[in-house]
Write a protein that holds these residues in place. Structure first.
Motif, short mmCIF file in Angstrom:
data_model
loop_
_atom_site.label_atom_id
_atom_site.label_comp_id
_atom_site.label_asym_id
_atom_site.label_seq_id
_atom_site.Cartn_x
_atom_site.Cartn_y
_atom_site.Cartn_z
N ASN A 13 69.79 102.00 -50.92
CA ASN A 13 68.31 102.24 -50.72
C ASN A 13 67.63 102.41 -52.02
O ASN A 13 67.92 102.58 -53.29
CB ASN A 13 68.23 103.68 -50.09
N SER A 14 66.59 101.83 -52.11
CA SER A 14 65.54 101.94 -53.25
C SER A 14 64.07 102.06 -52.73
O SER A 14 63.60 101.59 -51.87
CB SER A 14 65.48 100.52 -53.89
N VAL A 15 63.40 103.06 -53.09
CA VAL A 15 61.95 103.38 -53.02
C VAL A 15 61.19 103.29 -54.16
O VAL A 15 61.49 103.84 -55.38
CB VAL A 15 62.03 105.02 -52.47
N ASN A 16 60.24 102.50 -54.19
CA ASN A 16 59.03 102.24 -55.23
C ASN A 16 59.80 101.32 -56.48
O ASN A 16 59.02 101.70 -57.40
CB ASN A 16 58.63 103.70 -55.63
N LEU A 17 60.58 100.62 -56.09
CA LEU A 17 61.09 99.68 -57.17
C LEU A 17 59.79 99.03 -57.59
O LEU A 17 59.58 98.72 -58.96
CB LEU A 17 62.07 98.74 -56.83
N LEU A 24 56.35 99.18 -65.89
CA LEU A 24 56.77 98.33 -67.08
C LEU A 24 56.24 96.94 -67.48
O LEU A 24 56.46 96.75 -68.67
CB LEU A 24 58.23 97.94 -66.74
N GLY A 25 55.36 96.52 -66.57
CA GLY A 25 54.59 95.33 -66.91
C GLY A 25 55.20 94.07 -66.50
O GLY A 25 54.86 93.14 -67.10
N ILE A 26 55.95 93.92 -65.48
CA ILE A 26 56.70 92.91 -65.17
C ILE A 26 55.94 91.82 -64.22
O ILE A 26 55.22 92.54 -63.31
CB ILE A 26 58.34 93.27 -64.35
N SER A 27 56.06 90.78 -64.41
CA SER A 27 55.26 89.76 -63.73
C SER A 27 55.62 89.71 -62.18
O SER A 27 56.74 90.29 -61.68
CB SER A 27 55.43 88.51 -64.13
N LEU A 28 54.48 89.44 -61.49
CA LEU A 28 54.56 89.42 -60.15
C LEU A 28 55.82 88.52 -59.46
O LEU A 28 56.43 88.91 -58.66
CB LEU A 28 53.35 88.91 -59.27
N TYR A 29 56.02 87.40 -60.16
CA TYR A 29 57.18 86.57 -59.73
C TYR A 29 58.55 87.24 -59.84
O TYR A 29 59.24 87.22 -58.94
CB TYR A 29 56.90 85.30 -60.53
N THR A 30 58.71 87.83 -61.12
CA THR A 30 60.07 88.53 -61.09
C THR A 30 60.01 89.81 -60.18
O THR A 30 61.28 89.73 -59.58
CB THR A 30 60.04 88.89 -62.72
N ARG A 31 58.79 90.32 -60.10
CA ARG A 31 58.92 91.48 -59.18
C ARG A 31 59.46 91.12 -57.68
O ARG A 31 60.30 91.69 -56.99
CB ARG A 31 57.83 92.34 -59.17
N LYS A 32 58.90 89.93 -57.19
CA LYS A 32 59.00 89.40 -55.87
C LYS A 32 60.76 89.10 -55.69
O LYS A 32 61.14 89.60 -54.74
CB LYS A 32 58.29 88.35 -55.39
N ILE A 33 61.29 88.59 -56.84
CA ILE A 33 62.65 88.38 -56.89
C ILE A 33 63.71 89.53 -56.69
O ILE A 33 64.36 89.70 -56.02
CB ILE A 33 63.16 87.56 -57.94
N ALA A 34 63.18 90.51 -57.78
CA ALA A 34 63.89 91.76 -57.77
C ALA A 34 63.90 92.51 -56.65
O ALA A 34 65.04 93.23 -56.38
CB ALA A 34 63.40 92.41 -59.01
#
Length: 135
Positions: A13-17, A24-34
């Motif tokens: 389970n993960s909430v609000n990753l 952290l300033g992570i890009s939208l593309y990387t966030r979608k993958i993660a």
């Protein structure tokens, strides 16, 4: 003596990753993958050092530390920042404070109901994850 967090753990389970990664300033593309990944966490104790590995099909991140000893950390593959990290035991929680570019950054691991809990925080965002032991 604190409980042992050592072992291999799969995320259940993960909430609000996404919010945490925005902090952290992570890009939208990387966030979608993660957000599509299920992470595996491996925690080992080698002598007086802990080794923590976060594994996925996209990226892996490994770091090691001694409790109560500040160390330089480079979060390569995460947000690629340098910070000074200090990990301490606070009761049965293994708590890390990371000082650097981002405010209020760090994490905490603890056991509850035979599950490993991880709380990640950065700026005003908090992500909560739960892992079950791999047998």
């Amino acid at each position: 003596m604190p409980v042992s967090l050592c072992g291999t753990w799969d995320m259940v389970n993960s909430v609000n990753l996404d919010g945490y990664m925005i902090g952290l300033g992570i890009s939208l593309y990387t966030r979608k993958i993660a957000l599509k990944l299920k992470h595996r966490k491996v925690i080992e104790k080698v002598g007086d050092r802990y080794v923590v590995k976060t594994l996925s099909t996209f990226r892996n991140y490994t770091f090691s530390f001694r409790v109560n000893e500040e160390f330089e950390e480079f979060t390569k593959g995460l947000d690629d920042r340098h910070c000074k990290s200090l990990v301490t035991w606070e009761g049965n929680k293994l708590v890390c404070i990371q000082k650097g570019e981002k405010k209020n950054r760090g994490w905490a691991h603890w056991m509850e109901d035979d599950k490993l809990h991880l709380e990640l925080y950065c700026e005003d965002q908090v992500c909560k994850q739960v892992f079950k032991r791999v047998v």
